[in-house]
Motif scaffolding. Structure first.
Motif, short mmCIF file in Angstrom:
data_model
loop_
_atom_site.label_atom_id
_atom_site.label_comp_id
_atom_site.label_asym_id
_atom_site.label_seq_id
_atom_site.Cartn_x
_atom_site.Cartn_y
_atom_site.Cartn_z
N LEU A 162 -3.91 -16.22 -27.89
CA LEU A 162 -2.57 -15.78 -27.49
C LEU A 162 -1.46 -16.40 -28.34
CD1 LEU A 162 -3.05 -15.97 -23.62
CD2 LEU A 162 -2.80 -13.89 -24.97
N GLY A 163 -1.80 -17.38 -29.13
CA GLY A 163 -0.78 -18.04 -29.93
C GLY A 163 0.10 -18.96 -29.11
N GLY A 164 -0.46 -19.56 -28.07
CA GLY A 164 0.31 -20.46 -27.22
C GLY A 164 -0.27 -21.86 -27.21
N THR A 165 0.21 -22.68 -26.31
CA THR A 165 -0.27 -24.06 -26.17
C THR A 165 -0.84 -24.25 -24.77
OG1 THR A 165 1.93 -24.78 -25.48
CG2 THR A 165 1.38 -24.98 -27.82
N THR A 166 -1.71 -25.23 -24.63
CA THR A 166 -2.32 -25.53 -23.34
C THR A 166 -1.42 -26.47 -22.55
OG1 THR A 166 -4.52 -25.30 -24.28
CG2 THR A 166 -4.36 -26.49 -22.21
N VAL A 167 -1.18 -26.13 -21.29
CA VAL A 167 -0.31 -26.96 -20.46
C VAL A 167 -0.87 -27.07 -19.04
CG1 VAL A 167 1.83 -26.45 -21.71
CG2 VAL A 167 1.12 -24.99 -19.79
N GLY A 168 -0.48 -28.14 -18.38
CA GLY A 168 -0.69 -28.30 -16.96
C GLY A 168 0.67 -28.44 -16.31
N THR A 169 0.72 -29.18 -15.22
CA THR A 169 2.01 -29.42 -14.55
C THR A 169 2.06 -30.87 -14.11
OG1 THR A 169 1.15 -28.85 -12.36
CG2 THR A 169 2.11 -27.06 -13.65
N SER A 170 3.20 -31.27 -13.56
CA SER A 170 3.29 -32.60 -12.98
C SER A 170 2.59 -32.59 -11.61
CB SER A 170 4.75 -33.02 -12.81
OG SER A 170 5.32 -32.40 -11.66
N ALA A 171 2.50 -33.75 -11.00
CA ALA A 171 1.85 -33.86 -9.69
C ALA A 171 2.70 -33.29 -8.56
CB ALA A 171 1.54 -35.34 -9.40
N TYR A 172 3.88 -32.78 -8.89
CA TYR A 172 4.78 -32.26 -7.85
C TYR A 172 4.87 -30.73 -7.86
CZ TYR A 172 6.14 -37.13 -7.91
OH TYR A 172 6.11 -38.51 -7.87
N ALA A 173 4.16 -30.07 -8.74
CA ALA A 173 4.32 -28.63 -8.92
C ALA A 173 3.51 -27.83 -7.91
CB ALA A 173 3.90 -28.24 -10.33
N VAL A 174 3.93 -26.56 -7.74
CA VAL A 174 3.24 -25.61 -6.88
C VAL A 174 3.23 -24.25 -7.56
CG1 VAL A 174 3.81 -26.79 -4.72
CG2 VAL A 174 5.33 -25.01 -5.61
N SER A 175 2.25 -23.43 -7.19
CA SER A 175 2.19 -22.05 -7.66
C SER A 175 2.28 -21.12 -6.47
CB SER A 175 0.87 -21.79 -8.40
OG SER A 175 0.79 -22.53 -9.59
N VAL A 176 2.98 -19.99 -6.66
CA VAL A 176 3.05 -18.95 -5.64
C VAL A 176 2.13 -17.82 -6.10
CG1 VAL A 176 4.53 -17.37 -4.37
CG2 VAL A 176 5.45 -19.57 -5.16
N VAL A 177 1.16 -17.46 -5.26
CA VAL A 177 0.23 -16.39 -5.60
C VAL A 177 0.35 -15.27 -4.57
CG1 VAL A 177 -1.37 -18.01 -6.67
CG2 VAL A 177 -1.70 -17.35 -4.29
N LYS A 178 -0.08 -14.09 -4.97
CA LYS A 178 -0.17 -12.98 -4.05
C LYS A 178 -1.34 -13.24 -3.12
CE LYS A 178 -0.73 -7.95 -3.77
NZ LYS A 178 -0.87 -6.69 -4.54
N THR A 179 -1.09 -13.29 -1.81
CA THR A 179 -2.12 -13.64 -0.85
C THR A 179 -3.34 -12.73 -0.99
OG1 THR A 179 -0.51 -14.51 0.73
CG2 THR A 179 -2.65 -13.91 1.60
N GLY A 180 -4.51 -13.34 -0.97
CA GLY A 180 -5.74 -12.59 -1.08
C GLY A 180 -6.18 -12.36 -2.51
N THR A 181 -5.41 -12.84 -3.47
CA THR A 181 -5.74 -12.70 -4.89
C THR A 181 -5.49 -14.03 -5.59
OG1 THR A 181 -3.58 -12.15 -5.84
CG2 THR A 181 -4.78 -10.36 -4.73
N ALA A 182 -5.89 -14.07 -6.86
CA ALA A 182 -5.60 -15.24 -7.69
C ALA A 182 -4.41 -15.00 -8.60
CB ALA A 182 -6.83 -15.59 -8.52
N ALA A 183 -3.67 -13.92 -8.38
CA ALA A 183 -2.55 -13.56 -9.25
C ALA A 183 -1.34 -14.45 -8.98
CB ALA A 183 -2.18 -12.09 -9.03
N VAL A 184 -1.00 -15.28 -9.96
CA VAL A 184 0.16 -16.16 -9.82
C VAL A 184 1.42 -15.33 -10.02
CG1 VAL A 184 1.36 -18.18 -10.70
CG2 VAL A 184 -1.14 -18.15 -10.65
N LEU A 185 2.33 -15.40 -9.07
CA LEU A 185 3.61 -14.69 -9.14
C LEU A 185 4.70 -15.57 -9.75
CD1 LEU A 185 3.59 -13.15 -5.55
CD2 LEU A 185 2.96 -12.00 -7.68
N PHE A 186 4.59 -16.87 -9.51
CA PHE A 186 5.67 -17.77 -9.94
C PHE A 186 5.14 -19.20 -9.85
CE2 PHE A 186 9.59 -20.24 -8.86
CZ PHE A 186 10.32 -19.97 -10.02
#
Length: 553
Positions: A162-186
């Motif tokens: 994809l021409g990008g870089t690998t990243v994680g998050t800090s220990a305070y982050a959260v992801s919002v997903v569509k319930t019932g799926t693994a699709a991250v919305l935000f």
């Protein structure tokens, strides 16, 4: 282990209308943060679902609890998960990657970040949709990310394509997903200072309702990872909505309005005086009886809302400070001075009052009268270890005596008499109420197991049919007439009455505690408030009766 690796996501269901730059929504009345999940009950993730309103706004609260919006979605059901490898269920079953897997839905914590730096949420959404990714708000700026991988190696492999870089998050982050799926919305990472707040609906034009763990709630939800741990979930709700909800749980919504209004003032004052009790947990007050019972708005109606609205802002005060507005179910005829219940310092408005009102509605009160029966062995199993744990060398308990009552008719002190004739008093009577599992401190005690009608064996092998006129030789050699309820100490140390009248088959005495009322008896009786309201008393009259000397303002 079963793994579900994610390399791309479907296009996101995000609204395309223009979003203004980060902005503030001013609260109508003070916002309350009510802790719903925290400490040992903190969550790996949590589901939300719209009941009234569409979609969600994402943002954070500043120090003044002003909401700053940084994103949104039109999805109806979303789940917020911590940014670790998490498996989650479609309702509320979440497990960390290292735990037993109970779901097929996996959200990984490694991502590919594209070099694009969007200036707005809309730009981030458009770019994310082009590559099957998601927008992220990281430390005050937008990013475009792709994938949610279990390992850094997988993310690196995708990044090279994809021409990008690998990243994680800090220990305070959260992801919002569509319930019932693994699709991250935000994805949101505000560090230790800013926690994700999710507001249901697209704006403030509609009073929204939302499902969380089988209860409906007004307001927003905050997700805080204290020290980088699991999610502390708080309901962010205007104070008067909170009061409406508490009233609906503490009293039936069918009760007279003036009783509900009295409860509203009590709940509001109790909140005020306990504000900040859970600061270390990241919220103001919890949803359990440790603070005040709160289960959202499922039991609210126009009646409870009216009680909150017609007393809005009003609290109970004494000498310029909010009063301690304790309350409980029913007194059985008289409330009690706080000193006789919890042994605290004297508080003038928390004195006992004789209550003539409850009796007028006693037929409606399920626990107006109650009994608790304990056999001698059951009583000893509770009392003796308690006394011995305090360092007292007591023998088996053979009798219970109420030694003092209060001016309002409640038990002030009680004594347990052991087989050596020693009396063990309990002056702080609430200790006995809790110790024996009694519903209130308003009761009498009777002992069944008297000696009449039995056959008694003498040391010489003869028998007598009654203790009347009988004598016994004491340990010091003196002779005394037998009176009261005699008992026998066996070689094993147990005591019983041979062939008692009304006792148990084994000869044990039976102690019956007969009482009225339910609760600690300090402050306002809720059933008393009901009765007073039925007789036409106002909420001010109710409150000043149960808390003498207070003022309502």
């Amino acid at each position: 282990m079963k793994h579900k690796w994610l390399t791309a996501f479907c296009a996101l269901a995000l609204v395309t209308a223009s979003l203004p730059a980060a902005h503030a929504d001013g609260p109508v009345d003070p916002l309350v943060l009510v802790g719903l999940a925290y400490g040992g009950n903190a969550l790996d993730g949590a589901n939300l679902e719209n009941q009234v309103g569409v979609g969600y706004r994402f943002g954070y609260l500043d120090a003044d609890r002003t909401f700053f919006q940084v994103g949104y979605t039109t999805e109806t059901a979303v789940s917020v998960v911590k940014t670790q490898n998490v498996w989650y269920g479609s309702y509320d079953g979440y497990t960390s990657y290292s735990d037993a897997i109970t779901s097929d839905i996996f959200v990984g914590c490694w991502h590919v970040q594209l070099p694009l730096i969007p200036s707005t949420f809309e730009e981030a959404v458009a770019a994310a949709n082009d590559v099957g990714g998601f927008p992220a708000w990281i430390d005050g700026g937008y990013q475009v990310r792709v994938g949610a991988y279990a390992t850094q190696e997988e993310a690196q492999s995708a990044a090279s394509l994809l021409g990008g870089t690998t990243v994680g998050t800090s220990a305070y982050a959260v992801s919002v997903v569509k319930t019932g799926t693994a699709a991250v919305l935000f994805q949101f990472d505000g560090g230790a200072d800013r926690s994700l707040t999710v507001k249901p609906g697209q704006d403030e034009s509609l009073k929204t309702e939302i499902w969380f763990k089988k209860n409906r709630y007004f307001g927003a939800f905050q997700y805080r990872r204290i020290g980088g741990g699991d999610l502390t979930v708080s309901n962010v709700i205007p104070l008067e909505d909170y009061i409406n909800c508490v009233v609906s749980r503490e009293m039936s919504r069918s009760w007279p309005l003036e009783a509900l209004k009295a409860q509203a003032v009590c709940a509001r004052t109790y909140y005020e005086i306990n504000l900040g009790r859970h600061n270390a947990d990241g919220f103001d007050i919890c949803a359990t009886t440790h603070c005040q019972a709160y289960y959202g708005m499922s039991e609210t109606d126009a009646h409870t809302a009216q009680a909150a609205a017609e007393t809005a802002g009003q609290k109970a005060w004494y000498n310029g400070k909010p009063a301690q507005t304790y309350y409980f179910s029913s007194s059985g005829g008289g409330t009690e001075d706080v000193r006789n219940v919890w042994g605290s310092t004297s508080i003038p408005y928390l004195c006992g009052v004789v209550d003539p009102y409850e009796a007028t509605v006693s037929s409606k009160i399920s626990d107006w009268n109650w009994t608790k029966t304990l056999t001698s062995s059951e009583l000893n199993a509770i009392v003796v270890p308690t006394l011995q744990a305090k360092g007292y060398n007591c023998a088996a308990i053979v009798d219970v005596q109420i030694t003092e009552t209060t001016p309002t008719g409640n038990v002030k002190s009680i004594s347990f008499i052991d087989a050596n004739g020693k009396s063990w008093p309990f002056v702080k009577e609430s200790g006995v109420r809790n110790l024996l599992g009694l519903k209130s401190m308003r009761y009498t005690v009777t002992a069944v197991g008297e000696t009449t009608g039995g056959v008694y064996y003498t040391d010489g092998g003869g028998t007598i049919s009654s203790m009347t006129g009988a004598y016994a030789i004491n340990g010091d050699g003196s002779v005394g007439k037998i009176s009261g309820n005699p008992y026998v100490i066996t070689g094993s140390g147990t005591q019983f009455l041979p062939a008692p009248s009304g006792g148990t088959e084994t000869g044990e005495r039976v102690f019956t505690f007969s009482g009225s009322g339910w609760g600690h008896s300090v402050g306002m009786s809720q059933w008393g408030a009901y009765a007073m309201a039925q007789q036409g008393k106002t909420f001010e009259e109710i409150l000043t009766f149960y808390y003498p000397g207070i003022e309502i303002r």
